[in-house]
Design a protein around this motif. Structure first.
Motif, PDB file in Angstrom:
ATOM      1  N   VAL A 179      64.621 -13.393 -53.224  1.00  0.00           N
ATOM      2  CA  VAL A 179      65.841 -12.583 -53.311  1.00  0.00           C
ATOM      3  C   VAL A 179      66.768 -13.151 -54.385  1.00  0.00           C
ATOM      4  O   VAL A 179      67.406 -12.409 -55.136  1.00  0.00           O
ATOM      5  N   VAL A 180      66.813 -14.485 -54.477  1.00  0.00           N
ATOM      6  CA  VAL A 180      67.703 -15.145 -55.440  1.00  0.00           C
ATOM      7  C   VAL A 180      67.090 -15.186 -56.835  1.00  0.00           C
ATOM      8  O   VAL A 180      67.803 -15.064 -57.835  1.00  0.00           O
ATOM      9  N   THR A 181      65.784 -15.359 -56.934  1.00  0.00           N
ATOM     10  CA  THR A 181      65.160 -15.455 -58.258  1.00  0.00           C
ATOM     11  C   THR A 181      64.845 -14.096 -58.868  1.00  0.00           C
ATOM     12  O   THR A 181      64.845 -13.945 -60.095  1.00  0.00           O
ATOM     13  N   GLU A 182      64.577 -13.082 -58.009  1.00  0.00           N
ATOM     14  CA  GLU A 182      64.133 -11.793 -58.536  1.00  0.00           C
ATOM     15  C   GLU A 182      64.946 -10.600 -58.043  1.00  0.00           C
ATOM     16  O   GLU A 182      64.825  -9.506 -58.602  1.00  0.00           O
ATOM     17  N   GLY A 183      65.721 -10.779 -56.989  1.00  0.00           N
ATOM     18  CA  GLY A 183      66.349  -9.634 -56.339  1.00  0.00           C
ATOM     19  C   GLY A 183      67.858  -9.576 -56.435  1.00  0.00           C
ATOM     20  O   GLY A 183      68.460  -9.963 -57.439  1.00  0.00           O
ATOM     21  N   THR A 184      68.490  -9.140 -55.335  1.00  0.00           N
ATOM     22  CA  THR A 184      69.924  -8.839 -55.335  1.00  0.00           C
ATOM     23  C   THR A 184      70.810 -10.081 -55.253  1.00  0.00           C
ATOM     24  O   THR A 184      72.022  -9.975 -55.369  1.00  0.00           O
ATOM     25  N   GLY A 185      70.212 -11.261 -55.041  1.00  0.00           N
ATOM     26  CA  GLY A 185      71.027 -12.471 -54.877  1.00  0.00           C
ATOM     27  C   GLY A 185      71.102 -13.366 -56.095  1.00  0.00           C
ATOM     28  O   GLY A 185      71.529 -14.518 -55.992  1.00  0.00           O
ATOM     29  N   LYS A 186      70.690 -12.874 -57.260  1.00  0.00           N
ATOM     30  CA  LYS A 186      70.616 -13.731 -58.454  1.00  0.00           C
ATOM     31  C   LYS A 186      71.929 -14.429 -58.780  1.00  0.00           C
ATOM     32  O   LYS A 186      71.962 -15.622 -59.091  1.00  0.00           O
ATOM     33  N   SER A 187      73.037 -13.714 -58.713  1.00  0.00           N
ATOM     34  CA  SER A 187      74.314 -14.291 -59.130  1.00  0.00           C
ATOM     35  C   SER A 187      74.904 -15.244 -58.094  1.00  0.00           C
ATOM     36  O   SER A 187      75.938 -15.858 -58.339  1.00  0.00           O
ATOM     37  N   ALA A 188      74.257 -15.404 -56.942  1.00  0.00           N
ATOM     38  CA  ALA A 188      74.745 -16.355 -55.933  1.00  0.00           C
ATOM     39  C   ALA A 188      74.256 -17.772 -56.225  1.00  0.00           C
ATOM     40  O   ALA A 188      74.760 -18.726 -55.634  1.00  0.00           O
ATOM     41  N   ARG A 189      73.312 -17.909 -57.110  1.00  0.00           N
ATOM     42  CA  ARG A 189      72.709 -19.225 -57.371  1.00  0.00           C
ATOM     43  C   ARG A 189      73.650 -20.107 -58.184  1.00  0.00           C
ATOM     44  O   ARG A 189      74.084 -19.736 -59.275  1.00  0.00           O
ATOM     45  N   PRO A 190      73.980 -21.302 -57.687  1.00  0.00           N
ATOM     46  CA  PRO A 190      74.814 -22.223 -58.460  1.00  0.00           C
ATOM     47  C   PRO A 190      73.995 -22.877 -59.572  1.00  0.00           C
ATOM     48  O   PRO A 190      72.775 -23.066 -59.417  1.00  0.00           O
ATOM     49  N   ALA A 191      74.637 -23.210 -60.657  1.00  0.00           N
ATOM     50  CA  ALA A 191      73.951 -23.814 -61.791  1.00  0.00           C
ATOM     51  C   ALA A 191      73.291 -25.129 -61.380  1.00  0.00           C
ATOM     52  O   ALA A 191      73.917 -25.974 -60.743  1.00  0.00           O
ATOM     53  N   GLY A 192      72.014 -25.275 -61.737  1.00  0.00           N
ATOM     54  CA  GLY A 192      71.322 -26.520 -61.491  1.00  0.00           C
ATOM     55  C   GLY A 192      70.684 -26.642 -60.121  1.00  0.00           C
ATOM     56  O   GLY A 192      70.081 -27.674 -59.816  1.00  0.00           O
ATOM     57  N   TYR A 193      70.796 -25.604 -59.293  1.00  0.00           N
ATOM     58  CA  TYR A 193      70.241 -25.660 -57.939  1.00  0.00           C
ATOM     59  C   TYR A 193      69.364 -24.446 -57.690  1.00  0.00           C
ATOM     60  O   TYR A 193      69.604 -23.364 -58.237  1.00  0.00           O
ATOM     61  N   MET A 194      68.378 -24.617 -56.827  1.00  0.00           N
ATOM     62  CA  MET A 194      67.599 -23.494 -56.329  1.00  0.00           C
ATOM     63  C   MET A 194      67.985 -23.264 -54.873  1.00  0.00           C
ATOM     64  O   MET A 194      68.032 -24.213 -54.078  1.00  0.00           O
ATOM     65  N   ILE A 195      68.285 -22.003 -54.536  1.00  0.00           N
ATOM     66  CA  ILE A 195      68.689 -21.674 -53.175  1.00  0.00           C
ATOM     67  C   ILE A 195      67.874 -20.486 -52.686  1.00  0.00           C
ATOM     68  O   ILE A 195      67.176 -19.820 -53.457  1.00  0.00           O
ATOM     69  N   GLY A 196      67.950 -20.218 -51.397  1.00  0.00           N
ATOM     70  CA  GLY A 196      67.425 -18.997 -50.819  1.00  0.00           C
ATOM     71  C   GLY A 196      68.569 -18.230 -50.199  1.00  0.00           C
ATOM     72  O   GLY A 196      69.591 -18.808 -49.823  1.00  0.00           O
ATOM     73  N   GLY A 197      68.427 -16.919 -50.074  1.00  0.00           N
ATOM     74  CA  GLY A 197      69.527 -16.155 -49.484  1.00  0.00           C
ATOM     75  C   GLY A 197      69.199 -14.692 -49.312  1.00  0.00           C
ATOM     76  O   GLY A 197      68.128 -14.217 -49.688  1.00  0.00           O
ATOM     77  N   LYS A 198      70.156 -13.971 -48.739  1.00  0.00           N
ATOM     78  CA  LYS A 198      70.013 -12.531 -48.520  1.00  0.00           C
ATOM     79  C   LYS A 198      71.368 -11.869 -48.558  1.00  0.00           C
ATOM     80  O   LYS A 198      72.332 -12.350 -47.954  1.00  0.00           O
ATOM     81  N   THR A 199      71.457 -10.767 -49.288  1.00  0.00           N
ATOM     82  CA  THR A 199      72.680  -9.973 -49.339  1.00  0.00           C
ATOM     83  C   THR A 199      72.712  -8.995 -48.178  1.00  0.00           C
ATOM     84  O   THR A 199      71.687  -8.681 -47.570  1.00  0.00           O
ATOM     85  N   GLY A 200      73.919  -8.504 -47.860  1.00  0.00           N
ATOM     86  CA  GLY A 200      74.064  -7.531 -46.785  1.00  0.00           C
ATOM     87  C   GLY A 200      75.169  -6.537 -47.088  1.00  0.00           C
ATOM     88  O   GLY A 200      76.201  -6.902 -47.662  1.00  0.00           O
ATOM     89  N   THR A 201      74.949  -5.280 -46.735  1.00  0.00           N
ATOM     90  CA  THR A 201      75.955  -4.226 -46.908  1.00  0.00           C
ATOM     91  C   THR A 201      75.974  -3.375 -45.648  1.00  0.00           C
ATOM     92  O   THR A 201      74.929  -2.930 -45.182  1.00  0.00           O
ATOM     93  N   ALA A 202      77.161  -3.158 -45.082  1.00  0.00           N
ATOM     94  CA  ALA A 202      77.273  -2.349 -43.865  1.00  0.00           C
ATOM     95  C   ALA A 202      78.500  -1.455 -43.935  1.00  0.00           C
ATOM     96  O   ALA A 202      79.580  -1.900 -44.329  1.00  0.00           O
ATOM     97  N   GLN A 203      78.322  -0.208 -43.577  1.00  0.00           N
ATOM     98  CA  GLN A 203      79.435   0.735 -43.525  1.00  0.00           C
ATOM     99  C   GLN A 203      80.089   0.653 -42.157  1.00  0.00           C
ATOM    100  O   GLN A 203      79.407   0.624 -41.134  1.00  0.00           O
ATOM    101  N   THR A 204      81.416   0.604 -42.144  1.00  0.00           N
ATOM    102  CA  THR A 204      82.144   0.461 -40.884  1.00  0.00           C
ATOM    103  C   THR A 204      82.490   1.830 -40.305  1.00  0.00           C
ATOM    104  O   THR A 204      82.373   2.863 -40.972  1.00  0.00           O
ATOM    105  N   TYR A 205      82.931   1.805 -39.042  1.00  0.00           N
ATOM    106  CA  TYR A 205      83.405   3.032 -38.400  1.00  0.00           C
ATOM    107  C   TYR A 205      84.840   3.305 -38.806  1.00  0.00           C
ATOM    108  O   TYR A 205      85.617   2.364 -38.988  1.00  0.00           O
ATOM    109  N   PRO A 206      85.272   4.571 -38.917  1.00  0.00           N
ATOM    110  CA  PRO A 206      84.423   5.761 -38.883  1.00  0.00           C
ATOM    111  C   PRO A 206      83.634   5.907 -40.176  1.00  0.00           C
ATOM    112  O   PRO A 206      84.063   5.440 -41.230  1.00  0.00           O
ATOM    113  N   ARG A 207      82.466   6.539 -40.109  1.00  0.00           N
ATOM    114  CA  ARG A 207      81.580   6.635 -41.263  1.00  0.00           C
ATOM    115  C   ARG A 207      82.215   7.374 -42.430  1.00  0.00           C
ATOM    116  O   ARG A 207      81.928   7.104 -43.582  1.00  0.00           O
TER     117      ARG A 207
END
Length: 206
Positions: A119-147
């Motif tokens: 997700v961090v190297t190829e997907g939606t989390g690329k910009s979350a990676r700090p310089a000089g480190y390799m991390i893992g992660g996952k983005t999330g998006t949720a619509q609140t009520y009322p829709r």
């Protein structure tokens, strides 16, 4: 424990609490407090986080579940306070990691971690990676009520370093102060800034 904070233009102030003990890490990021009863994940809760618009969990429940993935499938009881001392400087309480049970096989946990690294190297989390480190992660998006209100909660949960995790960070941005609220970039940017400051502070270098 170390507390960092940032808002980066979000409508609500974000607070990130990072707790490190014996290489088992629980991190909590949200704009409100969660109270625990008896060290468990149940108790009075200030707000629920929607996941994929149909499930609701607290931020601490989600970080506890993700910590199980990071810790090879072992579910640990979360704790907030590392230790407490009395006026004489004597330690009267010390929080310690406690394994509750195994909820994933090590092989399944490793498969999920590999997916989160992608997700961090190829997907939606690329910009979350700090310089000089390799991390893992996952983005999330949720619509609140009322829709029909077009309000969104965006998030990023990540761990570092990817190959030998010691830090888990979860950032939630509730209703970004811009027209396009489902922009998860805010959560990624906050996460990157936290990792950039916390990892060197904890003497974690690649």
């Amino acid at each position: 424990s170390d507390v960092c904070s940032s808002d980066l233009g979000a409508r609500r102030h974000q607070v990130v609490l990072v707790v490190r003990e014996a290489r088992h890490v629980v991190a909590y990021a949200h704009q409100r407090h969660v109270l625990l009863q008896g060290g468990g994940t149940r108790g009075p809760v200030g707000v629920l986080k929607e996941t994929e618009q149909c499930l609701a969990v607290t931020p601490l429940q989600l970080t506890t579940a993700m910590a199980a993935v990071v810790n090879g499938g072992k579910l640990l009881s979360p704790y907030i306070v590392k230790e407490a001392m009395n006026s004489a400087g004597e330690v009267v309480y010390q929080g310690t990691p406690r394994v509750l049970r195994e909820v994933l096989t090590p092989e399944t946990a490793e498969w999920i971690r590999k997916a989160m690294r992608r997700v961090v190297t190829e997907g939606t989390g690329k910009s979350a990676r700090p310089a000089g480190y390799m991390i893992g992660g996952k983005t999330g998006t949720a619509q609140t009520y009322p829709r029909d209100g077009n309000d969104f909660v965006v998030s990023f949960i990540g761990y570092a370093p990817a190959d030998d995790p010691e830090v888990l960070v979860y950032v939630v941005v509730d209703r970004v102060n811009e027209a396009k609220q489902d922009n998860v970039g805010y959560a990624r940017e906050i996460s990157r800034n936290i990792f950039t400051e916390v990892l060197p502070y904890m003497n974690i270098f690649m």
